[in-house]
Design an enzyme around this catalytic site. Structure first.
Site, mmCIF file in Angstrom:
data_model
loop_
_atom_site.group_PDB
_atom_site.id
_atom_site.type_symbol
_atom_site.label_atom_id
_atom_site.label_comp_id
_atom_site.label_asym_id
_atom_site.label_seq_id
_atom_site.Cartn_x
_atom_site.Cartn_y
_atom_site.Cartn_z
ATOM 1 N N ASP A 32 0.847 -1.192 0.000
ATOM 2 C CA ASP A 32 0.000 0.000 0.000
ATOM 3 C C ASP A 32 0.888 1.249 0.000
ATOM 4 O OD1 ASP A 32 -1.784 2.018 0.511
ATOM 5 O OD2 ASP A 32 -2.254 1.361 2.561
ATOM 6 N N ASP A 36 -3.983 3.848 2.378
ATOM 7 C CA ASP A 36 -5.438 3.701 2.526
ATOM 8 C C ASP A 36 -5.847 2.262 2.841
ATOM 9 O OD1 ASP A 36 -4.935 2.477 0.131
ATOM 10 O OD2 ASP A 36 -6.372 3.655 -1.055
ATOM 11 N N ASP A 40 -1.375 -0.923 -4.077
ATOM 12 C CA ASP A 40 -1.506 -0.118 -5.290
ATOM 13 C C ASP A 40 -0.221 -0.199 -6.112
ATOM 14 O OD1 ASP A 40 0.244 1.638 -3.873
ATOM 15 O OD2 ASP A 40 -1.504 2.499 -2.871
ATOM 16 N N ASP A 211 -8.202 -14.957 -18.147
ATOM 17 C CA ASP A 211 -9.177 -15.490 -17.197
ATOM 18 C C ASP A 211 -10.173 -16.410 -17.917
ATOM 19 O OD1 ASP A 211 -10.183 -15.145 -14.391
ATOM 20 O OD2 ASP A 211 -11.978 -14.427 -15.415
ATOM 21 N N GLU A 275 -5.876 -19.413 -17.967
ATOM 22 C CA GLU A 275 -6.504 -20.110 -16.841
ATOM 23 C C GLU A 275 -7.318 -21.240 -17.468
ATOM 24 O OE1 GLU A 275 -9.424 -19.577 -12.997
ATOM 25 O OE2 GLU A 275 -9.873 -18.485 -14.813
HETATM 26 C C1 NOJ Z 1 -11.074 -16.820 -12.273
HETATM 27 C C2 NOJ Z 1 -10.456 -15.825 -11.364
HETATM 28 O O1 NOJ Z 1 -9.166 -16.254 -11.031
HETATM 29 C C3 NOJ Z 1 -11.369 -15.700 -10.183
HETATM 30 O O2 NOJ Z 1 -10.775 -14.960 -9.137
HETATM 31 C C4 NOJ Z 1 -12.652 -15.086 -10.655
HETATM 32 O O3 NOJ Z 1 -13.571 -15.062 -9.577
HETATM 33 C C5 NOJ Z 1 -13.261 -15.881 -11.811
HETATM 34 N N1 NOJ Z 1 -12.295 -16.292 -12.786
HETATM 35 C C6 NOJ Z 1 -14.262 -15.053 -12.534
HETATM 36 O O4 NOJ Z 1 -13.612 -14.052 -13.273
#
Ligand code: NOJ
Length: 538
Positions: A32, A36, A40, A211, A275
């Site tokens: 941080d 706050d 960041d 993601d 992912e």
């Molecule tokens: C995978 C992400 O790593 C997770 O944190 C998120 O909740 C879900 N995808 C939805 O975006």
């Protein structure tokens, strides 16, 4: 390593990310800078020296884009800006430059599957059935009895469809209802995302963690998912259905190929890491024929128990499944899973050291999660502390993901070096007296020195960076493998010392640091819960 294998440089013909160690930063909990209670970008810039000292080559930042934070950044409301909690675009530019000065590249999180329901696209799409961007999301009519269009459920639990009363149709969301899924059949969505990738790549970002790679495309006919069977994984059985139509569609590969081609128009080896929570056999398809993802996260490994046969089996299956050119990636913790020092090691520092050695000595790119290098474990939280919507929703059956998202523990004392003394961090700090970067950096037997020395050893050793993996015979509960010509890695995941015949040479690095440099003759002895890297004599 010495002799012909030794190669002290970082430079080879292989792309940088193959020999790299990557490190995931969860920006809200890293450092941080402005007091706050929320991490960041200036805070991160202020701690780059630690990451340079550690020796990592690239950082993946969980989302830094604006978001109402229903899912802590994974509900994006503007894909081309920085959330004011984290700073500004200038801060991001400075981060890229300051990291580059230290030989570190910056990767961002790309969230293409869904947006926030507060994103101007969704607001516009929801304004009427004939809105310009209506088709950017997945809308469908109710069944004649008013029930949702099909049986798809959200991976966060509950129905995947939410009725939008103003326009009388349902919209689909694979996660929270505040995260409507985009319709990736729509060409404007595809073109717009090309622009988003370019926006960041033009700023010098080295690539993206993508993601939800496997769920981006939904079946065009919105067919019902079939019921789960006993052969299905835990999640499918829990939801009662196999997600074949709202996820894992083959058409996603077209999109990945498009992004790969776009990425390759940029110099410097930009990288796409997906992912990909799919079985290893399916994981292979996400690499395409060298024209999709560069790296695909291996969730089978991440979810395996910490025992030698189970982990060895996942690695062997992965090694056998990946075609030449597809490079593995290994990780033990992230912001969604429990941390490996807890999950695998049960809070035992000795076991956590062995797990760290494993991650850094397999063939592939290791991705450490912030705090792994000091053996940070999950933090026990009360119901009042919870911020993750899943914990809030499912407490006390499931406390959500906050235990792995608490602030980085930099030093002892109030604020733990994460934030100023007297400031309440957004999630509580763990035990900063017991586990922190500062103390460990002053103790050369600590976990952080182990991490640093392993990373340095990888850098020096062509065998450890790029050498072939081969399982070696080992007693029960022990997992041994060779890398390249002369490196041997042994993990003893048992309570007793064992001896591995046939290895002569020297211990290069052991989790029991007193053994570093020891010469090996008459077989290699390995203590209980010890991991080591040896070098065979030529
Ligand atoms: C995978 C992400 O790593 C997770 O944190 C998120 O909740 C879900 N995808 C939805 O975006």
């Amino acid at each position: 390593m010495s002799g012909a294998q030794a190669d002290a440089g970082r430079h080879t013909d292989d792309p940088w990310w193959k020999a790299a160690v990557l490190y995931q930063v969860y920006p809200r909990s890293f450092a941080d800078g402005d007091g706050d209670g929320v991490g960041d970008l200036p805070g991160l810039i202020g701690h780059l020296d630690h990451l340079e000292w550690l020796g990592v080559d690239g950082l993946w930042l969980s989302p830094i884009t604006p978001s109402p934070n229903e899912d802590w950044g994974y509900d994006v409301s503007d894909f081309c800006a920085v959330h004011p909690d984290f700073g500004t675009l200038d801060d991001l530019d400075l981060l890229v430059a300051e990291a580059a000065r230290r030989g570190i590249r910056i990767l961002l999180d790309l969230v293409p599957n869904h947006t926030s329901d507060q994103h101007p696209w969704f607001r516009e799409a929801a304004s009427s059935r004939v809105a310009k961007r209506r088709d950017w999301y997945v809308w469908a009519d109710a069944k004649p009895d008013g029930s949702p269009p099909n049986n798809w459920v959200s991976s966060f639990g509950g129905p995947g469809w939410t009725l939008h009363p103003e326009t009388g149709q349902y919209f689909f969301h694979n996660h929270l209802e505040q995260q409507p899924d985009l319709n990736w059949w729509n060409d404007d969505v595809r073109d717009t995302f090309d622009g988003i990738l370019r926006f960041w790549l033009d700023r010098g970002v080295a690539g993206f963690r993508i993601d939800c790679c496997n769920v981006i495309i939904k079946d065009a006919e919105l067919l019902d998912n079939p019921p789960a069977t006993e052969e299905d994984d835990f999640e499918a059985q829990m939801f009662g259905q196999r997600p074949v139509y709202n996820a894992n569609r083959p058409e996603v590969h077209e999109v990945l190929r498009r992004w790969r081609a776009l990425t390759e128009t940029y110099p410097g080896g930009r990288v796409l890491i997906g992912e990909t929570p799919v079985p290893v056999d399916d994981l292979v398809s996400y690499y395409g024929s060298g024209d999709e993802l560069h790296l695909a996260f291996n969730f089978t490994f991440l979810s395996a128990p910490f025992d030698a046969p189970a982990l060895r089996a996942v690695v062997e299956v992965t090694e056998a499944a990946l075609p030449p050119g597809a490079w593995p990636v290994w990780t033990g913790s992230n912001h969604d899973m429990f941390r490996f020092p807890t999950r695998w090691a049960g809070g035992d520092p000795q076991r956590a050291r062995v797990a760290l050695l494993m991650l850094l000595c397999l063939r592939g790119t290791p991705v450490l999660y912030q705090g792994d290098e000091i053996g940070m474990g999950d933090v026990t939280l009360t119901q009042e502390d919870l911020r993750d919507p899943l914990g809030v929703r499912y407490w006390p059956h499931y406390a959500g993901r906050d235990a792995a998202r608490t602030p980085m523990q930099w030093r002892p004392g109030p604020g733990g070096g994460f934030t100023a003394a007297g400031v309440r961090p957004w999630l509580p700090l763990g035990d900063v007296e017991a586990t922190n970067v500062e103390r460990q950096r002053s103790d050369r037997y600590s976990m952080v020195h182990l991490a640093r020395d392993l990373i340095a050893l990888r850098r020096q050793s062509a065998d450890l960076r790029l050498g072939r993996y081969q399982t070696l015979d080992a007693p029960d509960g022990v997992w041994a493998w060779s890398r390249g010509e002369r490196a041997v890695v042994v993990l003893n995941l048992t309570e007793g010392a064992v001896r591995l015949p046939g290895v002569e040479g020297a211990v290069r690095l052991s989790t029991d640091r007193g053994r570093d440099g020891e010469s090996i003759s008459g077989g290699l002895r390995i203590g209980a819960w010890e991991g080591l890297v040896a070098e065979r004599s030529p």
